[in-house]
Write an enzyme that holds these catalytic residues in place. Structure first.
Site, PDB file in Angstrom:
ATOM      1  N   HIS A 108       0.827  -1.216   0.000  1.00 23.16           N
ATOM      2  CA  HIS A 108       0.000   0.000   0.000  1.00 23.16           C
ATOM      3  C   HIS A 108       0.858   1.263   0.000  1.00 23.16           C
ATOM      4  O   HIS A 108       0.370   2.340   0.265  1.00 23.16           O
ATOM      5  CB  HIS A 108      -0.921  -0.011   1.221  1.00 23.16           C
ATOM      6  N   LYS A 117       7.725  -9.763  -1.140  1.00 27.32           N
ATOM      7  CA  LYS A 117       7.239 -10.586  -0.029  1.00 27.32           C
ATOM      8  C   LYS A 117       7.604 -12.022  -0.380  1.00 27.32           C
ATOM      9  O   LYS A 117       7.368 -12.465  -1.512  1.00 27.32           O
ATOM     10  CB  LYS A 117       5.719 -10.448   0.141  1.00 27.32           C
ATOM     11  N   ASP A 241      -6.397  -3.246  -0.412  1.00 26.71           N
ATOM     12  CA  ASP A 241      -5.167  -2.491  -0.587  1.00 26.71           C
ATOM     13  C   ASP A 241      -4.533  -2.875  -1.924  1.00 26.71           C
ATOM     14  O   ASP A 241      -5.079  -3.693  -2.669  1.00 26.71           O
ATOM     15  CB  ASP A 241      -4.216  -2.691   0.605  1.00 26.71           C
ATOM     16  N   ASP A 243      -2.111  -4.685  -2.980  1.00 28.74           N
ATOM     17  CA  ASP A 243      -1.727  -6.058  -3.360  1.00 28.74           C
ATOM     18  C   ASP A 243      -2.698  -7.103  -2.829  1.00 28.74           C
ATOM     19  O   ASP A 243      -2.431  -8.296  -2.901  1.00 28.74           O
ATOM     20  CB  ASP A 243      -0.287  -6.372  -2.958  1.00 28.74           C
TER      21      ASP A 243
END
Length: 467
Positions: A108, A117, A241, A243
């Site tokens: 975000h 990630k 958000d 993703d």
């Protein structure tokens, strides 16, 4: 492809992920080194295949391509799922039984940010793992090989899996705002198969985020959704958000339900089939949530903030549901235990579609304490944890009642206040909650006094505004 040892800008190696400003602290060379190093770790762990996806940011395709070069140079076979929300990458790791995963995403953050990630096996890769990755890259401690790349479309399988847990009930009118984020890829495959009427806003994936910033915890980012809910007479609205791993929601009157209020509803639902189960929430959550979990027959557990930390704790104790104030919510009762906001949205629809009352009624039925939003104020990275330690030492000396699982959360007869150091930014985070305005003022005064005694002034504007 031989590659020289690689040094990262230390500011990008964070607690839960790797993230920074593209062209400034994050470059294609970083992505290549991350791929090479994670690939090396996967191979040394006995693995061979890594799934990779990327969000809709303008820099994501270039970083993804570089990351794939690094993975294949370490001898890893890459399953490239293309443009996808983070939970779709998590799903791919489980569904395709990959040995690890990387999602290129700025989450975000503003459009010029991007990051990574990661998963090792089916677990989050965070904390000390990320520091180790940095050290290995710095020594070029890498495996060598020639991996293959396979492009794989998994949207149909993903949508089918999400829809498997939908419970039919009354037909609802729902507005959805994907905020030009990566959920735009999957939203139609899911909502077009639901009963009722569904209106999707900002569906086109666009890394410049033309409509509004994709962070559903900020009220101004929900204004468009609220207007749509009111204009169309919807039962509720759901936002995501950038993703797709955090959810926001509003009721039919256009009022926001915060992460901890939503968790009360999900907890009651999950506890029907898992009586007595432990439900986890982070230290920022309202006391109302912990009380309501207990009232519904569950064991509330207050834990550290951070999606990776909570996922790990959940797996460790076998909890069927956990969540954070920030909208990261994890279902492990009939799902995988990772944070998928689209799945959470479907679980919310199940509750509303099968209840006599509306979402607005459910919200009104909750105790309504007054609380501050999250107060964030600047404090250098090398000082923030020290400030919290000083405050804690004073509290101990004064015999105050507090939890120190993550910072300090102090309970008084008025309510509670929290002070913790952010794991991701050079800021201190505070929050207060009381039964009424007068109690909130007293708690704010306590918090300010505790900080002042340690030589930190809480800026006056940090304290404005209630939920």
């Amino acid at each position: 492809m031989s590659q020289m040892a690689h040094k990262f800008d230390p500011s990008i190696l964070r607690e839960y992920d790797i993230r920074g400003i593209v062209g400034d602290t994050v470059h294609a060379a970083d992505a290549r080194a991350i791929g090479r190093t994670l690939g090396t770790l996967v191979r040394r762990n006995g693995g061979k295949r890594v799934a990779l996806g990327y969000d809709g940011r303008l820099s994501s395709p270039e970083l993804a391509a570089a990351c794939i070069e690094g993975l294949t140079a370490a001898g890893i076979d890459v399953i490239d799922i293309g443009l996808a929300a983070t939970p779709m990458l998590y799903f791919a790791v489980y569904h395709l039984e990959a040995d690890g995963g990387i999602q290129i995403t700025g989450s975000h953050n503003p459009p010029d940010y991007n990051g990574f990630k990661m998963m090792m096996g089916k677990k989050s890769f965070f904390g000390a793992d990320i520091q180790k990755l940095g050290e290995m890259a710095g020594k070029a401690d890498w495996e060598t090989g020639e991996g293959k790349v396979e492009k794989r479309a998994i949207l149909a399988d993903y949508a089918t899996r999400l829809l498997r847990d939908v419970k039919p009930g009354k037909k609802l009118k729902v507005a959805w705002d994907t905020g030009n984020g990566a959920v735009g890829v999957s939203i139609r495959s899911v909502v077009d198969k639901l009963e009722g009427e569904h209106f999707v806003l900002n569906e086109k994936v666009d890394g410049t985020f033309p409509a509004h910033h994709p962070d559903p915890t900020v009220p101004k980012n929900l204004e468009q959704l609220i207007a749509e809910v009111k204009a169309r007479g919807c039962d509720l609205g759901i936002a995501f958000d950038g993703d797709g791993d955090r959810i926001g929601a509003v009721d039919g009157q256009g009022r926001i339900l915060w992460g901890d209020q939503l968790l009360v509803l999900w907890a009651r639902d999950v506890l029907k089939s898992h009586p007595g189960a432990t439900i986890i929430a982070d230290v920022k959550a309202s006391q109302v949530l912990f009380d309501e979990i207990a009232k519904a027959g569950g064991q509330p557990l207050m834990f550290k903030t951070g999606h990776s930390l909570i996922k790990s704790k959940m797996a460790e104790i076998g909890s069927p549901l956990a969540g954070e104030m920030s909208g990261h919510v994890f279902f492990a009762d009939t799902f995988y235990g990772f944070d998928d906001a689209l799945y959470c949205g479907l679980r919310l629809l199940n509750i509303v579609a099968n209840a006599k009352e509306s979402l607005a009624d459910m919200r009104d039925g909750l105790p309504q304490p007054v609380n501050t939003p999250e107060l964030r104020f600047d404090c250098p990275d090398d000082q923030k944890f020290g400030v919290v330690e000083k405050v804690k030492a004073r509290l101990q000396k004064d015999g105050a009642k507090f939890s120190d699982i993550d910072g300090v959360r102090v309970s008084t007869k008025e309510g509670w206040w929290l002070l913790r150091a952010s794991n991701t930014q050079p800021v201190l985070v505070a929050r207060c909650e009381a039964a009424d305005d007068a109690g909130l003022e007293r708690l704010m005064a306590d918090l300010k006094a505790a900080l002042a005694a340690c030589g930190v002034d809480l800026p006056d504007d940090a304290a404005s505004g209630h939920h």
